[in-house]
Scaffold this motif. Structure first.
Motif, mmCIF file in Angstrom:
data_model
loop_
_atom_site.group_PDB
_atom_site.id
_atom_site.type_symbol
_atom_site.label_atom_id
_atom_site.label_comp_id
_atom_site.label_asym_id
_atom_site.label_seq_id
_atom_site.Cartn_x
_atom_site.Cartn_y
_atom_site.Cartn_z
ATOM 1 N N ALA A 35 -68.327 68.419 -28.939
ATOM 2 C CA ALA A 35 -68.968 67.226 -28.401
ATOM 3 C C ALA A 35 -68.107 65.994 -28.672
ATOM 4 O O ALA A 35 -68.007 65.093 -27.825
ATOM 5 C CB ALA A 35 -70.356 67.050 -29.013
ATOM 6 N N ALA A 36 -67.483 65.954 -29.844
ATOM 7 C CA ALA A 36 -66.625 64.812 -30.169
ATOM 8 C C ALA A 36 -65.442 64.740 -29.214
ATOM 9 O O ALA A 36 -65.047 63.657 -28.771
ATOM 10 C CB ALA A 36 -66.147 64.925 -31.616
ATOM 11 N N ALA A 37 -64.883 65.895 -28.881
ATOM 12 C CA ALA A 37 -63.764 65.917 -27.937
ATOM 13 C C ALA A 37 -64.210 65.475 -26.554
ATOM 14 O O ALA A 37 -63.457 64.828 -25.817
ATOM 15 C CB ALA A 37 -63.154 67.314 -27.880
ATOM 16 N N ALA A 38 -65.443 65.820 -26.190
ATOM 17 C CA ALA A 38 -65.986 65.372 -24.901
ATOM 18 C C ALA A 38 -66.086 63.854 -24.870
ATOM 19 O O ALA A 38 -65.773 63.218 -23.849
ATOM 20 C CB ALA A 38 -67.349 66.004 -24.646
ATOM 21 N N LEU A 39 -66.515 63.264 -25.974
ATOM 22 C CA LEU A 39 -66.599 61.802 -26.044
ATOM 23 C C LEU A 39 -65.210 61.168 -25.956
ATOM 24 O O LEU A 39 -65.038 60.109 -25.342
ATOM 25 C CB LEU A 39 -67.294 61.380 -27.330
ATOM 26 N N GLU A 40 -64.224 61.816 -26.548
ATOM 27 C CA GLU A 40 -62.858 61.306 -26.445
ATOM 28 C C GLU A 40 -62.371 61.359 -24.998
ATOM 29 O O GLU A 40 -61.678 60.444 -24.525
ATOM 30 C CB GLU A 40 -61.936 62.120 -27.345
ATOM 31 N N LEU A 41 -62.737 62.424 -24.287
ATOM 32 C CA LEU A 41 -62.367 62.524 -22.874
ATOM 33 C C LEU A 41 -63.046 61.427 -22.063
ATOM 34 O O LEU A 41 -62.417 60.802 -21.196
ATOM 35 C CB LEU A 41 -62.742 63.900 -22.330
ATOM 36 N N ILE A 42 -64.313 61.184 -22.345
ATOM 37 C CA ILE A 42 -65.032 60.116 -21.648
ATOM 38 C C ILE A 42 -64.339 58.772 -21.874
ATOM 39 O O ILE A 42 -64.153 57.982 -20.942
ATOM 40 C CB ILE A 42 -66.495 60.060 -22.122
ATOM 41 N N ALA A 43 -63.935 58.519 -23.119
ATOM 42 C CA ALA A 43 -63.245 57.264 -23.424
ATOM 43 C C ALA A 43 -61.923 57.184 -22.668
ATOM 44 O O ALA A 43 -61.561 56.120 -22.140
ATOM 45 C CB ALA A 43 -63.012 57.151 -24.927
ATOM 46 N N ALA A 44 -61.210 58.299 -22.578
ATOM 47 C CA ALA A 44 -59.927 58.306 -21.863
ATOM 48 C C ALA A 44 -60.135 58.042 -20.380
ATOM 49 O O ALA A 44 -59.385 57.266 -19.761
ATOM 50 C CB ALA A 44 -59.230 59.648 -22.074
ATOM 51 N N VAL A 45 -61.154 58.673 -19.792
ATOM 52 C CA VAL A 45 -61.444 58.440 -18.378
ATOM 53 C C VAL A 45 -61.877 56.990 -18.160
ATOM 54 O O VAL A 45 -61.517 56.363 -17.149
ATOM 55 C CB VAL A 45 -62.531 59.416 -17.887
ATOM 56 N N GLY A 46 -62.615 56.448 -19.121
ATOM 57 C CA GLY A 46 -63.017 55.050 -19.020
ATOM 58 C C GLY A 46 -61.830 54.103 -19.040
ATOM 59 O O GLY A 46 -61.789 53.129 -18.280
ATOM 60 N N ARG A 47 -60.858 54.396 -19.889
ATOM 61 C CA ARG A 47 -59.659 53.544 -19.930
ATOM 62 C C ARG A 47 -58.896 53.635 -18.614
ATOM 63 O O ARG A 47 -58.384 52.619 -18.102
ATOM 64 C CB ARG A 47 -58.767 53.952 -21.107
ATOM 65 N N LEU A 48 -58.804 54.837 -18.060
ATOM 66 C CA LEU A 48 -58.154 55.002 -16.765
ATOM 67 C C LEU A 48 -58.882 54.212 -15.685
ATOM 68 O O LEU A 48 -58.262 53.571 -14.829
ATOM 69 C CB LEU A 48 -58.122 56.483 -16.382
ATOM 70 N N ALA A 49 -60.211 54.260 -15.716
ATOM 71 C CA ALA A 49 -61.005 53.562 -14.717
ATOM 72 C C ALA A 49 -60.761 52.061 -14.755
ATOM 73 O O ALA A 49 -60.637 51.401 -13.718
ATOM 74 C CB ALA A 49 -62.487 53.865 -14.924
ATOM 75 N N GLU A 50 -60.666 51.517 -15.965
ATOM 76 C CA GLU A 50 -60.397 50.088 -16.091
ATOM 77 C C GLU A 50 -58.999 49.746 -15.580
ATOM 78 O O GLU A 50 -58.805 48.737 -14.890
ATOM 79 C CB GLU A 50 -60.549 49.670 -17.549
ATOM 80 N N LYS A 51 -58.047 50.596 -15.900
ATOM 81 C CA LYS A 51 -56.674 50.363 -15.465
ATOM 82 C C LYS A 51 -56.554 50.454 -13.941
ATOM 83 O O LYS A 51 -55.861 49.653 -13.299
ATOM 84 C CB LYS A 51 -55.741 51.370 -16.122
ATOM 85 N N GLN A 52 -57.262 51.424 -13.346
ATOM 86 C CA GLN A 52 -57.190 51.652 -11.900
ATOM 87 C C GLN A 52 -58.159 50.764 -11.122
ATOM 88 O O GLN A 52 -58.061 50.664 -9.904
ATOM 89 C CB GLN A 52 -57.520 53.118 -11.597
ATOM 90 N N ASN A 53 -59.109 50.135 -11.850
ATOM 91 C CA ASN A 53 -60.203 49.409 -11.203
ATOM 92 C C ASN A 53 -60.931 50.320 -10.204
ATOM 93 O O ASN A 53 -61.253 49.940 -9.084
ATOM 94 C CB ASN A 53 -59.703 48.143 -10.495
ATOM 95 N N HIS A 54 -61.162 51.537 -10.651
ATOM 96 C CA HIS A 54 -61.836 52.536 -9.819
ATOM 97 C C HIS A 54 -62.647 53.426 -10.754
ATOM 98 O O HIS A 54 -62.078 54.206 -11.524
ATOM 99 C CB HIS A 54 -60.810 53.354 -9.030
ATOM 100 N N HIS A 55 -63.975 53.285 -10.695
ATOM 101 C CA HIS A 55 -64.836 53.856 -11.722
ATOM 102 C C HIS A 55 -65.642 55.039 -11.190
ATOM 103 O O HIS A 55 -66.272 54.947 -10.129
ATOM 104 C CB HIS A 55 -65.790 52.789 -12.267
ATOM 105 N N PRO A 56 -65.663 56.147 -11.928
ATOM 106 C CA PRO A 56 -66.417 57.321 -11.491
ATOM 107 C C PRO A 56 -67.868 57.278 -11.950
ATOM 108 O O PRO A 56 -68.235 56.497 -12.833
ATOM 109 C CB PRO A 56 -65.683 58.465 -12.197
ATOM 110 N N ASP A 57 -68.683 58.139 -11.354
ATOM 111 C CA ASP A 57 -69.986 58.478 -11.927
ATOM 112 C C ASP A 57 -69.705 59.548 -12.974
ATOM 113 O O ASP A 57 -69.002 60.534 -12.704
ATOM 114 C CB ASP A 57 -70.927 59.035 -10.855
#
Length: 222
Positions: free
Chosen positions: A39-61
């Motif tokens: 579960a902790a690794a899943a949260l790390e993945l979520i954080a990584a995807v969130g950082r990508l979303a901010e960088k790309q200005n394109h946010h997923p569900d």
């Protein structure tokens, strides 16, 4: 803001998916599920995807379920269709998942819609929109603005079925076969006239559902 020229045609969509093995097309979006080691690794993945979303200005569900992360990319400013931005974002998310030690399980991502038979969609649509807190989507469908509840669509017909409601369960074509086999094994009536786009399933009491694939919902060639 994206224009229609940015929307991937069927040919470009297939080409994008050919190099995105973790992903499937579903109702105007790219979808997948990643299973992380913990579960902790899943949260790390979520954080990584969130950082990508901010960088790309394109946010997923994005939805977190213990050690699994459900992700959907679509371009809202292109009418809820798939664009090159979604393909690029999906590729970057796959890289992040690999670094997190997560494995793709796209077959777990299923989408549910509620279909209603009616002689006049306009007469009833507003009741459902207001009661559910939804908004109007493409073609008069109703969608949850937060992407959590099932979509609602109205099947206009002069002869509504005696059971006016049915559920559409969307699976990717790649994973639909076993689902169809298991459903048929329950003794349900299987109408395959429109396969592989959809198969109409009727239970012993006359209740209907449709098992659908992306074949009936991909963009048409321009």
């Amino acid at each position: 803001m994206a224009g229609n020229q940015d929307v991937l045609t069927r040919e470009r969509l297939d080409a994008a998916l050919a190099v995105l093995p973790d992903w499937r097309y579903r109702l105007g979006g790219f979808v997948t599920v990643y299973k992380a080691p913990t579960a902790a690794a899943a949260l790390e993945l979520i954080a990584a995807v969130g950082r990508l979303a901010e960088k790309q200005n394109h946010h997923p569900d994005l939805d977190w379920r213990y050690n699994r992360v459900f992700i959907r990319y679509t371009s809202h400013d292109a009418g809820g269709e798939v664009t090159e931005r979604d393909a690029a974002a999906a590729a970057a998310a796959s890289d992040a998942a690999a670094r997190a030690g997560a494995t793709a399980q796209p077959g777990l991502f299923r989408t549910v819609e509620l279909g209603i038979d009616t002689v006049d969609p306009a007469e009833i649509a507003e009741v459902w929109r207001v009661a559910l807190g939804y908004k109007k989507g493409p073609g008069g469908d109703l969608v949850d603005p937060y992407g959590r509840g099932p979509g609602v669509w109205f099947r206009e017909t002069a002869k509504p079925n005696s059971n006016r409601f049915h559920v559409d369960v969307h699976w990717s074509k790649a994973e639909a076969g076993p689902v169809l086999e298991k459903t048929a094994a329950t003794g349900a009536l299987m109408n395959r006239d429109h396969a592989p786009d959809w198969v109409v399933v009727t239970d012993a009491q006359g209740n209907r559902l449709c098992l659908c694939t992306e074949e009936g919902h991909q963009p048409e060639p321009l």
